[in-house]
Design a protein around this motif. Structure first.
Motif, mmCIF file in Angstrom:
data_model
loop_
_atom_site.group_PDB
_atom_site.id
_atom_site.type_symbol
_atom_site.label_atom_id
_atom_site.label_comp_id
_atom_site.label_asym_id
_atom_site.label_seq_id
_atom_site.Cartn_x
_atom_site.Cartn_y
_atom_site.Cartn_z
ATOM 1 N N ALA A 21 0.635 -1.361 0.011
ATOM 2 C CA ALA A 21 -0.172 -0.131 -0.189
ATOM 3 C C ALA A 21 0.656 1.329 0.204
ATOM 4 O O ALA A 21 0.605 2.191 -0.752
ATOM 5 C CB ALA A 21 -0.994 0.113 1.146
ATOM 6 N N PRO A 22 1.957 1.423 0.944
ATOM 7 C CA PRO A 22 2.602 2.726 0.849
ATOM 8 C C PRO A 22 3.391 2.925 -0.332
ATOM 9 O O PRO A 22 3.123 4.197 -0.845
ATOM 10 C CB PRO A 22 3.758 2.388 1.931
ATOM 11 N N ARG A 23 3.810 1.786 -1.107
ATOM 12 C CA ARG A 23 4.585 1.973 -2.285
ATOM 13 C C ARG A 23 3.421 2.508 -3.537
ATOM 14 O O ARG A 23 3.635 3.350 -4.201
ATOM 15 C CB ARG A 23 5.182 1.019 -2.747
ATOM 16 N N ARG A 24 2.126 1.624 -3.392
ATOM 17 C CA ARG A 24 1.421 2.188 -4.265
ATOM 18 C C ARG A 24 0.635 3.571 -4.194
ATOM 19 O O ARG A 24 0.091 4.054 -4.955
ATOM 20 C CB ARG A 24 0.080 1.074 -4.291
ATOM 21 N N ILE A 25 0.474 4.011 -2.760
ATOM 22 C CA ILE A 25 0.193 5.115 -2.570
ATOM 23 C C ILE A 25 0.958 6.411 -3.234
ATOM 24 O O ILE A 25 0.491 7.545 -4.012
ATOM 25 C CB ILE A 25 -0.175 5.693 -1.079
ATOM 26 N N ALA A 26 2.204 6.210 -3.183
ATOM 27 C CA ALA A 26 3.241 7.051 -3.545
ATOM 28 C C ALA A 26 3.123 6.934 -5.122
ATOM 29 O O ALA A 26 3.304 7.969 -5.651
ATOM 30 C CB ALA A 26 4.648 6.500 -3.112
ATOM 31 N N ALA A 27 2.935 5.848 -5.415
ATOM 32 C CA ALA A 27 3.019 5.864 -7.041
ATOM 33 C C ALA A 27 1.717 6.376 -7.528
ATOM 34 O O ALA A 27 1.666 6.874 -8.644
ATOM 35 C CB ALA A 27 2.749 4.469 -7.691
ATOM 36 N N ALA A 28 0.591 6.445 -6.695
ATOM 37 C CA ALA A 28 -0.611 7.003 -7.210
ATOM 38 C C ALA A 28 -0.625 8.324 -7.333
ATOM 39 O O ALA A 28 -1.317 9.258 -8.033
ATOM 40 C CB ALA A 28 -1.947 6.352 -6.557
ATOM 41 N N ALA A 29 0.165 9.040 -6.414
ATOM 42 C CA ALA A 29 0.306 10.272 -6.023
ATOM 43 C C ALA A 29 1.119 10.795 -7.228
ATOM 44 O O ALA A 29 0.888 11.948 -7.831
ATOM 45 C CB ALA A 29 0.789 10.579 -4.735
ATOM 46 N N PHE A 30 2.340 10.212 -7.355
ATOM 47 C CA PHE A 30 3.400 10.637 -8.261
ATOM 48 C C PHE A 30 3.521 9.558 -9.156
ATOM 49 O O PHE A 30 3.994 8.620 -9.207
ATOM 50 C CB PHE A 30 4.754 10.938 -7.449
ATOM 51 N N ARG A 31 2.841 9.984 -10.690
ATOM 52 C CA ARG A 31 2.460 8.704 -11.340
ATOM 53 C C ARG A 31 4.014 8.678 -12.178
ATOM 54 O O ARG A 31 4.257 7.395 -12.601
ATOM 55 C CB ARG A 31 1.567 9.250 -12.637
ATOM 56 N N THR A 32 4.899 9.386 -12.222
ATOM 57 C CA THR A 32 6.186 9.197 -12.655
ATOM 58 C C THR A 32 7.335 8.615 -11.482
ATOM 59 O O THR A 32 6.886 9.256 -10.551
ATOM 60 C CB THR A 32 6.853 10.158 -13.669
ATOM 61 N N GLY A 33 8.049 7.885 -12.031
ATOM 62 C CA GLY A 33 9.020 7.509 -11.164
ATOM 63 C C GLY A 33 10.143 8.798 -10.714
ATOM 64 O O GLY A 33 9.748 9.967 -11.076
ATOM 65 N N ALA A 34 11.266 8.594 -10.247
ATOM 66 C CA ALA A 34 12.311 9.500 -9.891
ATOM 67 C C ALA A 34 12.414 10.219 -11.310
ATOM 68 O O ALA A 34 12.745 9.631 -12.241
ATOM 69 C CB ALA A 34 13.384 8.718 -9.321
ATOM 70 N N PRO A 35 12.764 11.637 -11.257
ATOM 71 C CA PRO A 35 12.887 12.340 -12.306
ATOM 72 C C PRO A 35 14.102 12.421 -12.845
ATOM 73 O O PRO A 35 14.977 13.309 -12.635
ATOM 74 C CB PRO A 35 12.286 13.843 -12.016
ATOM 75 N N VAL A 36 14.616 11.195 -13.448
ATOM 76 C CA VAL A 36 16.112 11.028 -13.782
ATOM 77 C C VAL A 36 16.086 11.387 -15.557
ATOM 78 O O VAL A 36 17.290 11.882 -15.805
ATOM 79 C CB VAL A 36 16.612 9.642 -13.429
ATOM 80 N N THR A 37 15.090 11.203 -16.187
ATOM 81 C CA THR A 37 15.090 11.583 -17.600
ATOM 82 C C THR A 37 14.560 12.721 -17.753
ATOM 83 O O THR A 37 13.603 13.365 -16.959
ATOM 84 C CB THR A 37 14.586 10.503 -18.626
ATOM 85 N N ASP A 38 14.882 13.558 -19.010
ATOM 86 C CA ASP A 38 14.051 14.754 -19.343
ATOM 87 C C ASP A 38 12.674 14.347 -19.470
ATOM 88 O O ASP A 38 11.994 15.419 -18.879
ATOM 89 C CB ASP A 38 14.888 15.492 -20.610
ATOM 90 N N ARG A 39 12.141 13.385 -19.923
ATOM 91 C CA ARG A 39 10.849 13.038 -19.894
ATOM 92 C C ARG A 39 10.048 12.897 -18.650
ATOM 93 O O ARG A 39 9.220 13.633 -18.395
ATOM 94 C CB ARG A 39 10.634 11.879 -20.677
ATOM 95 N N ALA A 40 10.728 12.510 -17.597
ATOM 96 C CA ALA A 40 10.092 12.289 -16.384
ATOM 97 C C ALA A 40 10.104 13.676 -15.773
ATOM 98 O O ALA A 40 9.133 13.796 -15.006
ATOM 99 C CB ALA A 40 10.942 11.329 -15.329
ATOM 100 N N ARG A 41 11.270 14.425 -15.895
ATOM 101 C CA ARG A 41 11.235 15.758 -15.266
ATOM 102 C C ARG A 41 10.231 16.661 -15.956
ATOM 103 O O ARG A 41 9.630 17.454 -15.011
ATOM 104 C CB ARG A 41 12.680 16.526 -15.616
ATOM 105 N N SER A 42 9.797 16.564 -17.139
ATOM 106 C CA SER A 42 8.807 17.499 -17.774
ATOM 107 C C SER A 42 7.401 16.993 -17.182
ATOM 108 O O SER A 42 6.725 17.640 -16.436
ATOM 109 C CB SER A 42 8.654 17.044 -19.419
ATOM 110 N N SER A 43 7.157 15.716 -16.882
ATOM 111 C CA SER A 43 6.051 15.169 -16.536
ATOM 112 C C SER A 43 5.729 15.521 -14.926
ATOM 113 O O SER A 43 4.858 15.747 -14.460
ATOM 114 C CB SER A 43 5.590 13.721 -16.902
ATOM 115 N N PHE A 44 7.206 15.640 -14.184
ATOM 116 C CA PHE A 44 6.894 15.786 -12.828
ATOM 117 C C PHE A 44 6.490 17.197 -12.698
ATOM 118 O O PHE A 44 5.768 17.641 -11.658
ATOM 119 C CB PHE A 44 8.435 15.718 -12.307
ATOM 120 N N VAL A 45 6.806 18.046 -13.693
ATOM 121 C CA VAL A 45 6.215 19.566 -13.421
ATOM 122 C C VAL A 45 4.962 19.647 -14.000
ATOM 123 O O VAL A 45 3.898 20.264 -13.142
ATOM 124 C CB VAL A 45 7.076 20.580 -14.384
ATOM 125 N N PHE A 46 4.503 19.066 -15.108
ATOM 126 C CA PHE A 46 3.027 19.525 -15.659
ATOM 127 C C PHE A 46 1.998 18.404 -15.065
ATOM 128 O O PHE A 46 0.846 18.760 -15.228
ATOM 129 C CB PHE A 46 3.019 19.464 -17.219
#
Lengths: 516, 161
Positions: A21-46
């Motif tokens: 559950a804790p992992r899934r709550i985090a995943a539900a809140a933040f749909r992308t993983g750690a922002p390590v690629t530019d694509r993930a960084r972008s979706s982290f913002v928008f």
């Protein structure tokens, strides 16, 4: 799930789900993983409601600290501090005359950490006023108000007015001598159109001054009605207005194409060395030499338009300014306590009765004519500021400090002229008095029209028109006028703060004030 | 709103407003009309119907020791009462500039806030004040004086005690 395995599988699934559950709550809140690629960084913002007011990518010019000096973010950070501390103060503050004063005293001496929270609220408010004024000066001197940013300049002007209104309404709430008499003066400035209507003998039929004052106070004196009005304005109406304007202000920065930058920003920045990789971790394309061309090579290894991901570059910069602002407010709150004078006494004015420091320049002008100093000159200044982007339709120098014809030398020359003019007029008025001292029966409309405030404004206006002619540029005239008004504001404020004592008489230092 | 294509109509016989459009427009105008009406009515809200301050009319008796031209300020009031050979008179102490309370003295009145000064009769002598201090109505009631801080009388109006 099959029925043959029975309850045990269901229970194991339940246990596993619980562990996940804790992992899934985090995943539900933040749909992308750690922002390590530019694509993930972008979706982290928008993908984040609080961050998506930022652009996904930021131009490198915007991240130079000399572009903005972080003043806008500092103002917003100071506002957040006042918001948090203000809500905390509301738990103990009681908006009723006399009770209000004692509740502030309780906050200061009894409530745990109350004194510190009140100090923080007061210092953050001061920092906010300074940051807002400095931010406006920055936008002006970098000509960042030009199209397509004219509307955001107007929103910013409205934010300045709301910020000052918030300070002014907050000033009454402690209900001490300082508060009571500052608001009495403020309310009578609202009434000052009577200077003219009285002189014309039409006050009994047309009385905008009396109407304004009664609207502000809800009564004929500063009393319980005035206190509750100022309280509602201070804790509800003005903060909501500020938040709404702030949302538009931030949003428009993005929609207007980010911060203003000079046309040759990319050349001046040079290659993007030492910043995070862009696009993919490894190259997926190779280039071969198709032709030898003069000039710069194609932007290999750089994002479009010389931008970097906002996550983390912009956020690091913003957080740094936020931390610095918080640090400054905390340090000031530890060193210096917010003042609290005696309980308000409607029969004995504070002497001298001084408004907050940023209004003392106006108070100096008001000491010659209430209508001219309190309404006409500030009205002209706000109107003039609002018109700047619509009068200056030039392009030279956008996005650079002191850009445009004249440049830094014009600013320096205007500063010298502005200082000389305001000092000369003030010195004359302090030394020789003004019209009323010479001719006691001078009709009031003459004094309202001709007083140090209007004279200084006129000198500045004439000077800036000459500059417009000399440089054949509206921008140059605007730079001259703005610089002059900054000088006038500073000099008048210093005179009001330091050189005015009891009976608003001139003293070289507060140490010379007659004892009282 | 009508679905089928209609033959072109002449300017003299325009298409009638369809019934739904009419109802829709009626609903919108009723909505905005009533909203506007209510808002205009509510503009009166911030205007005080009754001013919450104590009565400006009060009763005093002058102290016996009051010499001619010396100011007596009743406690809690912003009026100075004088007595001389001509009679009793009262001058408001609220500065006509920005509402501070002026200080009576032998040479007239001084304002602490912005340095206005007024002569002994309340006329403005210097500073930013646009007008002189107003004289207030005084009347006798037996041995007492009634001062009305809301009623202005022409300067020089004195009442025989």
């Amino acid at each position: 799930m099959s029925t043959t395995h029975g309850d045990r599988t269901a229970l194991r699934d339940l246990w596993n789900n619980l562990r996940a559950a804790p992992r899934r709550i985090a995943a539900a809140a933040f749909r992308t993983g750690a922002p390590v690629t530019d694509r993930a960084r972008s979706s982290f913002v928008f993908g984040n409601v609080f961050l998506h007011i930022h652009p996904v990518r930021t131009h490198r010019w915007s991240l130079r600290w000399t572009t903005t000096l972080g003043l806008g973010v500092a103002a917003a950070a100071a506002f957040i501090i006042t918001l948090v501390t203000g809500v905390l103060l509301m738990f103990y503050y009681k908006p009723y005359p006399d009770v209000a004063y004692h509740s502030i005293k309780d906050i200061h001496y009894v409530v745990p950490t109350g004194r510190f929270i009140r100090n923080l609220h007061r210092w953050a408010a001061n920092v906010m006023v300074i940051a807002v004024l400095a931010h406006m000066a920055r936008v002006f001197y970098t000509a960042a108000y030009r199209p397509p940013r004219e509307f955001n300049w107007l929103i910013g002007l409205a934010l300045l007015v709301v910020t000052l209104a918030l300070s002014f309404t907050g000033y009454l709430l402690p209900w001490d001598q300082l508060a009571y008499w500052a608001i009495t003066i403020g309310a009578n400035i609202a009434q000052s159109p009577r200077e003219l209507t009285d002189a014309l003998g039409i006050t009994h039929v047309f009385d905008p001054g009396g109407f304004l004052r009664e609207l502000l106070l809800g009564s004929d004196t500063v009393g319980e009605e005035a206190l509750i009005r100022f309280y509602v304005l201070h804790v509800m109406i003005l903060p909501l207005a500020l938040l709404a304007l702030l949302a538009v202000h931030f949003w428009r920065i993005r929609k207007d194409g980010g911060l203003a930058r000079p046309a040759d920003a990319d050349q001046r920045l040079g290659n993007a060395a030492g910043i995070s990789p862009v696009f993919t971790a490894g190259p997926v394309k190779t280039y071969h030499l198709a032709a030898v061309v003069e000039g710069r090579t194609p932007a290999v290894g750089q994002g479009p338009e010389n931008t970097v991901p906002s996550m983390p570059h912009l956020f690091i910069a913003e957080c740094a300014v936020l931390m610095l602002t918080v640090f400054i407010c905390l340090a000031l709150s530890l060193v210096s306590d917010a003042p609290l004078k005696e309980l308000a006494n409607p029969n004995v004015p504070e002497n001298p009765a001084k408004a907050p420091w940023y209004f003392l320049g106006l108070q100096e002008l008001v000491s010659y004519s209430a209508l001219a100093g309190g309404m006409i000159v500030p009205g002209i200044v706000v109107l003039g500021l609002g018109l700047i982007p619509f009068l200056d339709r030039e392009h030279a120098g956008s996005g650079t400090w002191f850009g445009g014809p004249g440049g830094g030398r014009l600013v320096l020359g205007s500063a010298v002229f502005g200082l000389a003019a305001v000092l000369a007029v003030e010195a004359f008025a302090i030394r020789f008095g003004w019209l009323r001292q010479w001719y006691a029966h001078m009709p009031q409309p003459v004094i309202t029209a001709i007083n140090p405030g209007t004279v200084i404004a006129l000198i500045y206006a004439v000077y800036s028109l000459r500059v417009v002619k000399h440089y054949a540029s509206a921008r140059a005239g605007a730079v001259a006028l703005f610089t002059c008004f900054v000088c006038g504001f500073v000099v008048l404020t210093v005179i009001g703060v330091h050189f005015r004592g009891p009976n608003w008489a001139f003293y070289w230092s507060p140490a010379e004030w007659p004892g009282h | 709103m009508s679905g089928q294509s209609q033959p072109a109509r002449s300017r003299l016989a325009p298409e009638p407003v369809p019934r739904r459009d009419l109802l829709g427009m009626a609903a919108w105008s009723a909505f905005f009309g009533s909203l506007l009406f209510a808002s205009i009515g509510m503009l009166r809200l911030p205007k005080a119907a009754v001013v919450a301050s104590r009565s400006k009319k009060f009763r005093i008796s002058l102290p016996r020791s009051l010499s001619a031209g010396e100011a007596y300020v009743p406690p809690g009031r912003n009026v100075a009462v004088f007595q001389d050979a001509g009679g009793v008179y009262a001058i408001s102490l609220v500065c006509t500039h920005l509402g501070c309370i002026v200080k009576p003295g032998p040479q007239g009145f001084e304002c602490p806030c912005h340095g206005s000064h007024f002569g002994p009769d309340g006329s403005v002598l210097g500073g930013p004040a646009p007008r002189g201090l107003p004289w207030r109505a005084v009347s006798m009631d037996g041995n007492d004086l009634i001062i009305d801080d809301d009623a202005t009388v022409p300067p020089g109006t004195k009442v025989k005690a």
